[in-house]
Every structure is written in structure tokens, then in C-alpha cells.
Write a protein that holds these residues in place. Sequence first.
Motif, PDB file in Angstrom:
ATOM      1  N   HIS A  59      37.788  34.667  42.072  1.00 41.21           N
ATOM      2  CA  HIS A  59      38.886  34.894  42.983  1.00 41.21           C
ATOM      3  C   HIS A  59      37.969  34.214  44.401  1.00 41.21           C
ATOM      4  O   HIS A  59      39.192  34.886  45.956  1.00 41.21           O
ATOM      5  CB  HIS A  59      38.777  35.968  43.227  1.00 41.21           C
ATOM      6  CG  HIS A  59      37.635  37.120  43.853  1.00 41.21           C
ATOM      7  ND1 HIS A  59      38.017  37.733  45.302  1.00 41.21           N
ATOM      8  CD2 HIS A  59      36.893  37.217  43.396  1.00 41.21           C
ATOM      9  CE1 HIS A  59      36.228  38.186  45.557  1.00 41.21           C
ATOM     10  NE2 HIS A  59      36.433  38.400  44.077  1.00 41.21           N
ATOM     11  N   GLN A  60      36.808  34.130  44.320  1.00 42.60           N
ATOM     12  CA  GLN A  60      36.719  33.290  45.954  1.00 42.60           C
ATOM     13  C   GLN A  60      36.683  31.787  45.617  1.00 42.60           C
ATOM     14  O   GLN A  60      35.919  31.392  47.100  1.00 42.60           O
ATOM     15  CB  GLN A  60      34.567  33.916  45.665  1.00 42.60           C
ATOM     16  CG  GLN A  60      34.779  35.064  45.367  1.00 42.60           C
ATOM     17  CD  GLN A  60      32.992  35.618  44.975  1.00 42.60           C
ATOM     18  OE1 GLN A  60      32.541  36.056  44.587  1.00 42.60           O
ATOM     19  NE2 GLN A  60      32.581  36.023  45.744  1.00 42.60           N
ATOM     20  N   PHE A  83      40.218  33.727  33.578  1.00 42.86           N
ATOM     21  CA  PHE A  83      38.983  34.740  33.777  1.00 42.86           C
ATOM     22  C   PHE A  83      38.234  36.005  34.626  1.00 42.86           C
ATOM     23  O   PHE A  83      37.286  35.025  34.923  1.00 42.86           O
ATOM     24  CB  PHE A  83      38.351  35.557  32.201  1.00 42.86           C
ATOM     25  CG  PHE A  83      39.058  34.592  31.000  1.00 42.86           C
ATOM     26  CD1 PHE A  83      40.450  35.048  30.874  1.00 42.86           C
ATOM     27  CD2 PHE A  83      38.357  33.996  30.005  1.00 42.86           C
ATOM     28  CE1 PHE A  83      40.627  34.362  29.404  1.00 42.86           C
ATOM     29  CE2 PHE A  83      38.291  33.572  28.856  1.00 42.86           C
ATOM     30  CZ  PHE A  83      39.936  33.455  28.684  1.00 42.86           C
ATOM     31  N   PRO A  84      38.872  36.787  35.345  1.00 43.69           N
ATOM     32  CA  PRO A  84      38.785  36.943  36.391  1.00 43.69           C
ATOM     33  C   PRO A  84      37.621  37.530  36.415  1.00 43.69           C
ATOM     34  O   PRO A  84      36.380  38.248  37.373  1.00 43.69           O
ATOM     35  CB  PRO A  84      39.469  37.540  37.352  1.00 43.69           C
ATOM     36  CG  PRO A  84      40.889  37.934  36.642  1.00 43.69           C
ATOM     37  CD  PRO A  84      40.840  36.681  35.016  1.00 43.69           C
ATOM     38  N   TRP A  85      37.392  38.475  35.760  1.00 43.67           N
ATOM     39  CA  TRP A  85      36.478  38.642  35.020  1.00 43.67           C
ATOM     40  C   TRP A  85      34.439  38.322  35.222  1.00 43.67           C
ATOM     41  O   TRP A  85      34.025  38.700  34.560  1.00 43.67           O
ATOM     42  CB  TRP A  85      36.543  40.290  34.499  1.00 43.67           C
ATOM     43  CG  TRP A  85      36.347  39.592  32.972  1.00 43.67           C
ATOM     44  CD1 TRP A  85      36.457  38.986  32.480  1.00 43.67           C
ATOM     45  CD2 TRP A  85      38.538  39.238  32.737  1.00 43.67           C
ATOM     46  NE1 TRP A  85      36.884  38.761  30.875  1.00 43.67           N
ATOM     47  CE2 TRP A  85      37.642  39.220  31.230  1.00 43.67           C
ATOM     48  CE3 TRP A  85      39.313  39.506  32.949  1.00 43.67           C
ATOM     49  CZ2 TRP A  85      39.001  38.576  30.644  1.00 43.67           C
ATOM     50  CZ3 TRP A  85      40.265  38.902  32.467  1.00 43.67           C
ATOM     51  CH2 TRP A  85      40.208  38.637  31.339  1.00 43.67           C
ATOM     52  N   ARG A  86      34.936  37.372  35.128  1.00 42.37           N
ATOM     53  CA  ARG A  86      33.965  36.009  34.421  1.00 42.37           C
ATOM     54  C   ARG A  86      33.391  35.138  35.823  1.00 42.37           C
ATOM     55  O   ARG A  86      34.083  34.722  37.098  1.00 42.37           O
ATOM     56  CB  ARG A  86      34.157  34.964  33.124  1.00 42.37           C
ATOM     57  CG  ARG A  86      34.142  36.368  32.491  1.00 42.37           C
ATOM     58  CD  ARG A  86      34.219  35.144  30.923  1.00 42.37           C
ATOM     59  NE  ARG A  86      34.202  35.608  29.576  1.00 42.37           N
ATOM     60  CZ  ARG A  86      33.157  35.597  28.446  1.00 42.37           C
ATOM     61  NH1 ARG A  86      32.443  34.214  29.145  1.00 42.37           N
ATOM     62  NH2 ARG A  86      33.006  36.261  27.952  1.00 42.37           N
ATOM     63  N   MET A  89      39.716  23.872  43.322  1.00 41.66           N
ATOM     64  CA  MET A  89      38.065  24.541  42.616  1.00 41.66           C
ATOM     65  C   MET A  89      38.471  25.066  41.417  1.00 41.66           C
ATOM     66  O   MET A  89      37.708  25.737  40.495  1.00 41.66           O
ATOM     67  CB  MET A  89      37.065  24.902  43.391  1.00 41.66           C
ATOM     68  CG  MET A  89      37.070  24.439  44.583  1.00 41.66           C
ATOM     69  SD  MET A  89      36.364  25.701  45.429  1.00 41.66           S
ATOM     70  CE  MET A  89      34.859  25.367  45.283  1.00 41.66           C
ATOM     71  N   SER A 132      38.736  28.032  46.069  1.00 35.90           N
ATOM     72  CA  SER A 132      39.714  27.892  46.356  1.00 35.90           C
ATOM     73  C   SER A 132      40.569  26.964  45.192  1.00 35.90           C
ATOM     74  O   SER A 132      40.554  26.962  43.852  1.00 35.90           O
ATOM     75  CB  SER A 132      39.379  26.551  47.258  1.00 35.90           C
ATOM     76  OG  SER A 132      39.185  25.304  46.905  1.00 35.90           O
ATOM     77  N   ILE A 163      29.907  31.803  41.168  1.00 36.91           N
ATOM     78  CA  ILE A 163      31.003  32.778  41.580  1.00 36.91           C
ATOM     79  C   ILE A 163      32.013  32.687  41.192  1.00 36.91           C
ATOM     80  O   ILE A 163      32.331  32.078  39.859  1.00 36.91           O
ATOM     81  CB  ILE A 163      31.416  31.279  43.115  1.00 36.91           C
ATOM     82  CG1 ILE A 163      30.496  31.111  43.718  1.00 36.91           C
ATOM     83  CG2 ILE A 163      32.513  31.471  43.633  1.00 36.91           C
ATOM     84  CD1 ILE A 163      29.735  31.314  45.107  1.00 36.91           C
ATOM     85  N   TYR A 164      32.755  34.330  41.577  1.00 39.16           N
ATOM     86  CA  TYR A 164      34.203  34.261  41.288  1.00 39.16           C
ATOM     87  C   TYR A 164      35.084  34.080  40.728  1.00 39.16           C
ATOM     88  O   TYR A 164      35.084  33.299  42.094  1.00 39.16           O
ATOM     89  CB  TYR A 164      34.222  36.018  41.043  1.00 39.16           C
ATOM     90  CG  TYR A 164      32.711  36.171  40.238  1.00 39.16           C
ATOM     91  CD1 TYR A 164      33.228  37.249  38.795  1.00 39.16           C
ATOM     92  CD2 TYR A 164      32.098  37.245  41.166  1.00 39.16           C
ATOM     93  CE1 TYR A 164      32.150  37.926  37.814  1.00 39.16           C
ATOM     94  CE2 TYR A 164      30.811  38.161  39.757  1.00 39.16           C
ATOM     95  CZ  TYR A 164      31.423  38.269  38.854  1.00 39.16           C
ATOM     96  OH  TYR A 164      30.200  39.601  37.991  1.00 39.16           O
TER      97      TYR A 164
END
Lengths: 279, 261
Positions: free
Chosen positions: B134-135, B89-92, B140, B137, B131-132
Amino acid sequence: MNNSYTSAVNEGGNISRNNFRLSITWLIENSIPFLVLAIIWEFIVQMKFFPPILMPSLVDITSTGWRMILDGTLLQHTFSSVTRLMLGFAIGSLIGVAIGLVMGQNRMAEKFFLPLLSALMPIPGLAWIPLFILWFGLGDLATVAVIIFSAALPVAFNTWTGVKSANPVWVRAAQSMNCQGHKLFLKVVLPGSLSMIFTGLRIGLSQSWRALVAGEMLSSPNWGMGFAIFDSRQFLATDVMLVMVMCIGLIGFLIVTVLFGIIEKYTVVKWGMLQEVGA
Amino acid sequence: MSGVLIENISKFYFANGNRIQALDTVNLVIDDGEFICVVGHSGCGKTTLLNILAGFLKPSEGKITFNQSNSTNSLENDIGIVFQEYALFPWRTSIENVMFGLEMKGLSLTESKKIAQQYLELVHLGHAANIYPHQLSGGMRQRVAVARALAYDPDLLLMDEPFGALDAQTREHLQSLTEEIWLKTKKTVFYVTHNLSEATYLASKVVVMKANPGRIYKVIDIDLPRPRDPLSDEFVRIQRLLNNSIKDDDLTGKISIGDYE
């Protein structure tokens, strides 16, 4: 692999350090078109194509603006307009988000609302104002009603699109961890469609802003920026008109771009779901 | 005993009036603590089988029994899934992603946080908790996804080509990490891949599937000692065996008539 993590953090630090210099550059770059426009305006004024009362010089506009700030009329007009806008927009976007979310979740609701939205979307809010004035009388109610209407449609449409286009893998991942019903909705579907909902709210807000100005012109409340423009016509007060026009532009820009820019920066941009506009 | 019993599972679709058989009477016993790799060409139904196990698809025939709960409904069982795509989930943040399943189980915030941190450390990402996605790799992100699935403490862990989109080096690294975790946690794993070397490296049992119709062709037990050396004779022999079982498909008749009708 540790490197990519640290570099992400470093980039973050650099961005905030460079923020100030970036925004100065941004300001200068974006001022140039307006400066050119101002010069052309002054040139036409000096050529006297129109009598000065119809086309005031920038000096006159500025002094009128200053006078209106000092005697409080500008603030009063702005305040009533923004109040109407916020009231209408808040109600309209709530309705819009609700309809959009229901449409995205429920096929029956989708079948019911989609034709209505498609038919109503192309109609400018302005077209409804005379009717609303007849129904709700002159004054605030007609204007607020048309704002609600103008906000709700694009918000509903974009929210629906957002729910439909939210990554189905997110939903599956959540379901596999026994996340269902309202939890699934609140924890996954809603945040997953947030960037589209924000797009809808942006469009809804700029539509509302237009509807507000038009509504105030026709429904003649005692205060309001649209009303101020329409009222000045009787006195040939073109300077007041132009002050109000600029003010409308500036406040519209501040609300739509700055306010939403900040909200998005701390949500969807932070999550990498939306590239920062202009970045 | 938390194994899974797959009995006579068939699945068909109807497309343009034609009946397409995605799975044909699949039978398989998944024992507790096994690492099962399912290999086969695309269209052999390996992902369909995984989706049925996950409860995303209903089988047209047959049934699946989870011994732990004696239930046939996948959604009632604790199943962890690692998808091929990045399903974080990109928002977490990383840790919030790992905490998701724990929150669903009703654990307190402090408790979920503590457990999530442990699982992040298990995939060597303890330092990237805040870290979110999208940050991070690609490699990871998949490690966080593995941590998220494991933290939920599933009876069965499904992995759908989890490292397929990664570069060879990262992939190798994550394979040995997966093995290390499996040895530590003793989870039952059902792992879909088309990479035979990956299957040989990880599996305690390889299921070879074939297409038209999708079916199980062969089940091969691998009891090489771990960690396995991909250059050893035994490893190469098994990989060749798998390669040959898969190849038969292309060479023997199946493709010739059925596919072009």
C-alpha cells in the motif's frame, strides 16, 4: 517513482515524531465532553433534586473511589471481573473464529450455521442468564457461559463475512503458485480476512463486557464489578455504584480501544488494509 | 521444450436458459520462449482463454497439453500470473511477496530471500524490499507482481492486461521493462491486452480474437528488431494491420442480428 517510495518513508517518520503532540490534542479534545458532563452533574447535585445519598457529589465519588483503591476492594472486583471476561471471551472468540472460518470455506457449514446465527444474533445475552443460572447454578459458570455466547456470535458472523469478502485474486495468485489446502488457508485466507475478524472481536468483546456485568448482577458471585453495583443497592451506596460504573467504562474502553488499537496498528493498519480509527 | 498445445478449446456458459459461447474451437501452439500477445475487443474470450490456461476455468471441450510435463492440468504446471488488479498480498512486504512462490517450492528462508532480492533488482525495485504494497505506487506494485511471478520460475507466464490501470507514461516504462526482462529470461509469455501499440511493441506473435462466438481470427508474426521504435514505418504498418483486423468485427454483419436477439 523513487520519490514516492522515499516520501512514504518520510511520512512514516513524521507521524511518529508528531505522535506525542497529536495524542495531547486528542486527550484535550476528548476530555471536554466529560468535563461538561461533570459540571452538569455537580450543578444538579447542588440544586438538590435528589437527596445527597441518592446522588453523591463528585467529591464524594472520588473519595469513595480512593478508599476502595486503598483497601483493595476495587482491585479485587476488577480482577475477578476481568478474569471472567478474558476466560469467556477467549473461549467464545475461539469458537466464533472457528465457526466463521468453517462457514466461509464450506458451503454446507454455511447453510447450517447461517440461519442459526441470524436467529440468535438479535437476542441479548442478558436473556439467557436466568436459564444459564438454572443450568449451571449461581456463580462463575453461568456468567462465563453467557460471555462465551455473547462473544462467539458476532465473532463468527464477522469472520464469515471476512472470509467471503477476502479478495479472490489473492486466492488465485496463491493457487497459481501451487498453494493449496491448509497452506492456502493459513497464508492467504486467514491474513486476508484478518481486518474483519478484528472487527468481530471488537464487537464480541464489547458484547462480552455487557454480558459480564449483567451476569454478575444476577448470578451473585462474591466479587465482581457487576456484583458490586447490585450489592451496593442494599446499602444505598450510590457512590460505590458510580465508582464501579466509571471503572467499568474506563476498563471497557481500555480493553476494546487501546488493546485492539495496538494490535491493529501492528497488523492490518500497517498493511494498509484498514485506516487507523481516528487518524 | 516447454511449449503449450491448445487443441479445440471451447467454452460455453448457460445464462437465463441461453447457451453463450465464450470460446469456439480455439487452436493455438505456444512455442518455447515466445511472447504471445492476445488482442481483441471485450467479449472476444481472451481473458477466458487465459483463465483456462491458468487452470481457473475448465474448458467445455478440447484440451491443453503442457509439453514440459505432458500434463493437461494447469495447476500441476508451473505457471506465473500477473493480474490486472493488484494481486499482491497486503500483509507481506515486497520481498515477502516475491518470496511466496519460493516458500511454496520448499526453499529455505535464506535462499528464498536471496533469490527474491535478485528478482526485485531485475524490476529495479531492490531498494523497496521492505515496503508494504500500500506504500507503493501502482506501477511499482505491478513490478513487484512481475517479480513475484518470475521468481517462481514458471514455464509459462500469463499476464492479464497487467498495465491496463496505469497512466500512459508508467505504462510505456513498464512495457520496455517487460521487454528487457523477457530478453534476459527467455520466458514463454502469454499476454492479454486490448492495447494494439503495446502488442506491436512486445509480441513476437499477435493473436487477434473476435467475439460472438469468441474465436481466433488471425495470428500475425512480428519479427521487427528490438527495441522497437513505435514511430517507425514498419511499426505503424503492423499496428494498422492489427487495427484493421479488429475493426472488421464492428463493420461486418456479426453484430447486427445476433446481439440484439
